[in-house]
Write a protein that holds these residues in place. Structure first.
Motif, PDB file in Angstrom:
ATOM      1  N   THR A 162      19.156  25.872 -13.365  1.00 45.95           N
ATOM      2  CA  THR A 162      19.201  25.246 -14.682  1.00 45.95           C
ATOM      3  C   THR A 162      19.692  23.813 -14.471  1.00 45.95           C
ATOM      4  OG1 THR A 162      19.722  27.357 -15.681  1.00 45.95           O
ATOM      5  CG2 THR A 162      20.121  25.399 -17.014  1.00 45.95           C
ATOM      6  N   PHE A 163      18.918  22.854 -14.968  1.00 42.45           N
ATOM      7  CA  PHE A 163      19.315  21.456 -14.760  1.00 42.45           C
ATOM      8  C   PHE A 163      20.331  21.020 -15.800  1.00 42.45           C
ATOM      9  CE2 PHE A 163      15.115  21.396 -12.596  1.00 42.45           C
ATOM     10  CZ  PHE A 163      15.601  21.115 -11.329  1.00 42.45           C
ATOM     11  N   GLY A 164      20.905  19.861 -15.580  1.00 38.80           N
ATOM     12  CA  GLY A 164      21.977  19.342 -16.445  1.00 38.80           C
ATOM     13  C   GLY A 164      21.653  19.418 -17.929  1.00 38.80           C
ATOM     14  N   GLY A 165      20.417  19.103 -18.298  1.00 37.79           N
ATOM     15  CA  GLY A 165      20.055  19.078 -19.710  1.00 37.79           C
ATOM     16  C   GLY A 165      19.858  20.459 -20.329  1.00 37.79           C
ATOM     17  N   GLY A 166      20.090  21.527 -19.537  1.00 38.15           N
ATOM     18  CA  GLY A 166      19.929  22.864 -20.084  1.00 38.15           C
ATOM     19  C   GLY A 166      18.542  23.441 -19.854  1.00 38.15           C
ATOM     20  N   PRO A 198       8.759  26.824 -18.684  1.00 36.60           N
ATOM     21  CA  PRO A 198      10.064  26.900 -18.015  1.00 36.60           C
ATOM     22  C   PRO A 198      10.457  28.334 -17.675  1.00 36.60           C
ATOM     23  CG  PRO A 198      10.329  26.525 -20.383  1.00 36.60           C
ATOM     24  CD  PRO A 198       8.858  26.489 -20.102  1.00 36.60           C
ATOM     25  N   ALA A 199      11.576  28.458 -16.982  1.00 38.75           N
ATOM     26  CA  ALA A 199      12.113  29.746 -16.522  1.00 38.75           C
ATOM     27  C   ALA A 199      11.046  30.546 -15.790  1.00 38.75           C
ATOM     28  CB  ALA A 199      12.689  30.544 -17.694  1.00 38.75           C
ATOM     29  N   SER A 200      10.368  29.881 -14.896  1.00 36.18           N
ATOM     30  CA  SER A 200       9.276  30.518 -14.172  1.00 36.18           C
ATOM     31  C   SER A 200       9.807  31.575 -13.197  1.00 36.18           C
ATOM     32  CB  SER A 200       8.485  29.402 -13.484  1.00 36.18           C
ATOM     33  OG  SER A 200       8.237  29.697 -12.173  1.00 36.18           O
ATOM     34  N   THR A 204      15.898  25.302 -17.836  1.00 32.39           N
ATOM     35  CA  THR A 204      15.852  26.264 -16.739  1.00 32.39           C
ATOM     36  C   THR A 204      14.473  26.170 -16.073  1.00 32.39           C
ATOM     37  OG1 THR A 204      17.410  27.727 -17.819  1.00 32.39           O
ATOM     38  CG2 THR A 204      16.050  28.679 -16.094  1.00 32.39           C
ATOM     39  N   ALA A 205      14.466  25.696 -14.836  1.00 26.75           N
ATOM     40  CA  ALA A 205      13.196  25.502 -14.135  1.00 26.75           C
ATOM     41  C   ALA A 205      12.668  26.825 -13.610  1.00 26.75           C
ATOM     42  CB  ALA A 205      13.379  24.505 -12.999  1.00 26.75           C
TER      43      ALA A 205
END
Lengths: 249, 260
Positions: free
Chosen positions: B16-20, B213-215, B22-23
């Motif tokens: 999960t990147f800083g901006g929230g 996202p959230a792959s 979730t990759a």
């Protein structure tokens, strides 16, 4: 045809301006004449006084270039690489850069005296910012992938600076070297003009003091030729050191 | 890597990147030592994020990456990374670029020159050792980068769409060269691409990721094509077509979802 025409027109323009100046009947007290200016330079060359002054000016400019570049490089690398330092100091540096540097010259004369070092200090304040800003940009704009690649190959922070950051910054610095060299000479001459016992700026200010327009013009002419020669030299060095760079255009 | 079954293992990796944002979410898969595994998925599904986690350039928010059965801390020292972008240093010649990893690791001048000359020849750049990167074609630059990574002999090779920017013909040539270098080297390759053709041609196994996202991992498809492979001949075979079809049917829905 055009390749020949352009220099011909340029030479023609210079001759026309010089001829107009020589024979246009302007007041010689204010404007002198090309022939008198040339005569004065010949005289300076003959009695050898000019070489000493020119030497002083070039020494000052050279030292200012060296010290200003080194300082700009170190500070630029530190502030570009260490985010905390960059955030703390960059507003101060912007403020200092906004300051018209000529107002510092009287202070430097008081602090460092009439000799070489007050001019060097003045030149450093000019050169430092050119190099600093270019290094700072150069370091911050290094592509992320270049840094990641070097790190994956095992580079430490020092090796990153040596193999990636510094060469990248150097290419920016060389691109601005013409500007830095010009600033170093401006620093030396303006400093001398404001107070010195030797140098081309001193020679010009002496001539001005005795209402000798011919001497002022002769000084300007000599400085112009010197700057052109130095600039040509910088161009040669640049071409050698930036051989890896693709041709622009 | 003797006695180690999996060179790389991802255990419930979520980033999960800083901006929230979730990759990738709950990614689990393993790469057996010495195998060639590809990760495919629609554009923006976080394939590169997975690779960066294995490289140690990016730390998982939760879960962990095991390298040779040990949890990865910091950069993955066992891995070489071939990036998608151009990563050659423009101020170094082809030879010096190839030798960069050796220079960084303190290999002496003579040994560096010998090895980098040898590697330049292995990737077909004999006459170009003194050229600068801007004087080379895209394919030659990639071959230089390949030699730069390979010369340090990492156990693991991570490749992030390395041939994505090349034209189709050059890409096919690079496939042959990559297989030629890899065959018998014993190295583990984790290869990220959005090109299913490339993935099936090169790999022992293809892992399909869902659209972001959230792959997450949609499926794992073994590629049982015989080795050594010739990329062109491989693509002509009927088994190739069958494998391609079965993976594509899973991937297709995700690609469409990615565009929606």
């Amino acid at each position: 045809m055009r390749r020949l025409l352009i220099p011909l027109v340029q030479i023609g323009l210079v001759l026309a301006v010089l001829a107009n100046w020589e024979f246009g009947g302007y007041d010689e007290f204010f404007f002198s004449k090309p022939s008198s200016v040339l005569g004065r330079i010949e005289q300076w060359l003959a009695d050898g006084t000019m070489w000493a002054d020119l030497g002083v000016t070039l020494t000052e400019a050279g030292l200012a270039l060296l010290i200003g570049t080194a300082a700009g490089l170190v500070v630029g690398l530190a502030l570009g690489r260490v985010k905390f330092l960059g955030a703390v100091f960059s507003p101060f540096i912007k403020a200092l850069n906004a300051l018209p540097r000529v107002v510092l010259a009287p202070l430097f004369l008081l602090w460092f005296g009439l000799g070489v070092w007050s001019k060097v200090a003045f030149g450093v304040t000019l050169v430092f910012f050119v190099v600093f800003l270019n290094t700072y940009q150069g370091v911050r704009q290094v592509r992320r992938a270049l840094v990641d690649n070097a790190r994956m190959l095992g580079a430490t922070e020092t090796q990153l600076v040596r193999h990636v950051m510094l060469p990248s910054a150097l290419s920016w610095i060389f691109a601005s070297l013409h500007l830095s060299v010009g600033f170093a000479l401006v620093g030396a001459v303006v400093g001398e003009y404001l107070g010195a016992a030797a140098g081309m700026g001193y020679l010009i200010s002496q001539a001005q003091g005795t209402l000798d327009t011919t001497g002022v013009f002769a000084g300007i002419a000599v400085l112009t030729v010197v700057v052109l020669l130095v600039d040509f030299g910088v161009g040669l060095v640049e071409r050698e050191l930036l051989r890896w760079k693709p041709e622009e255009q | 890597m003797d006695g180690v079954r999996d060179a790389i293992a991802l255990e419930s990796v979520t980033v999960t990147f800083g901006g929230g944002y979730t990759a990738v979410a709950d990614i689990t898969f393993a790469v057996p030592a010495g195998s060639f595994v590809s990760v495919v998925g629609p554009t923006g599904c976080g394939k590169s994020t997975v690779l960066n986690c294995v490289a140690g350039l990016c730390a998982p928010t939760t879960g962990q990456v095991l390298v040779a059965d040990r949890p990865l801390r910091g950069l993955n020292r066992a891995a070489g990374y071939l990036f998608q972008q151009d990563t050659l240093l423009p101020w170094k010649s082809v030879q010096d670029n190839i030798a960069l990893g050796l220079q960084i690791n303190g290999v002496g001048q003579k040994e560096r020159a010998r090895l980098s000359t040898e590697w330049a020849a292995r990737v077909g750049l004999e006459g170009f050792t003194n050229s600068y990167p801007h004087e080379l074609s895209g394919g030659m630059r990639k071959r230089t980068a390949l030699a730069q990574v390979w010369i340090t002999e990492p156990d693991i090779l991570l490749m992030d769409e390395p041939f994505g920017a090349l034209d189709v013909q050059t890409r096919q040539i690079m496939h042959s060269e990559l297989l030629r270098l890899w065959t018998g080297s014993g190295k583990t390759v984790l290869f990220v691409t959005h090109d299913l053709d490339e993935a099936v041609t090169l790999s022992d196994e293809v892992i399909v990721l869902s659209a972001g996202p959230a792959s997450h991992v949609l499926g794992r498809y073994p590629v049982g094509l015989p080795r050594p492979r010739d990329p062109i001949d491989t693509r002509m075979s009927t088994e190739y077509g069958e494998i391609y079809q079965s993976i594509w049917s899973a991937l297709r829905a995700e690609v469409l979802r990615g565009y929606a």
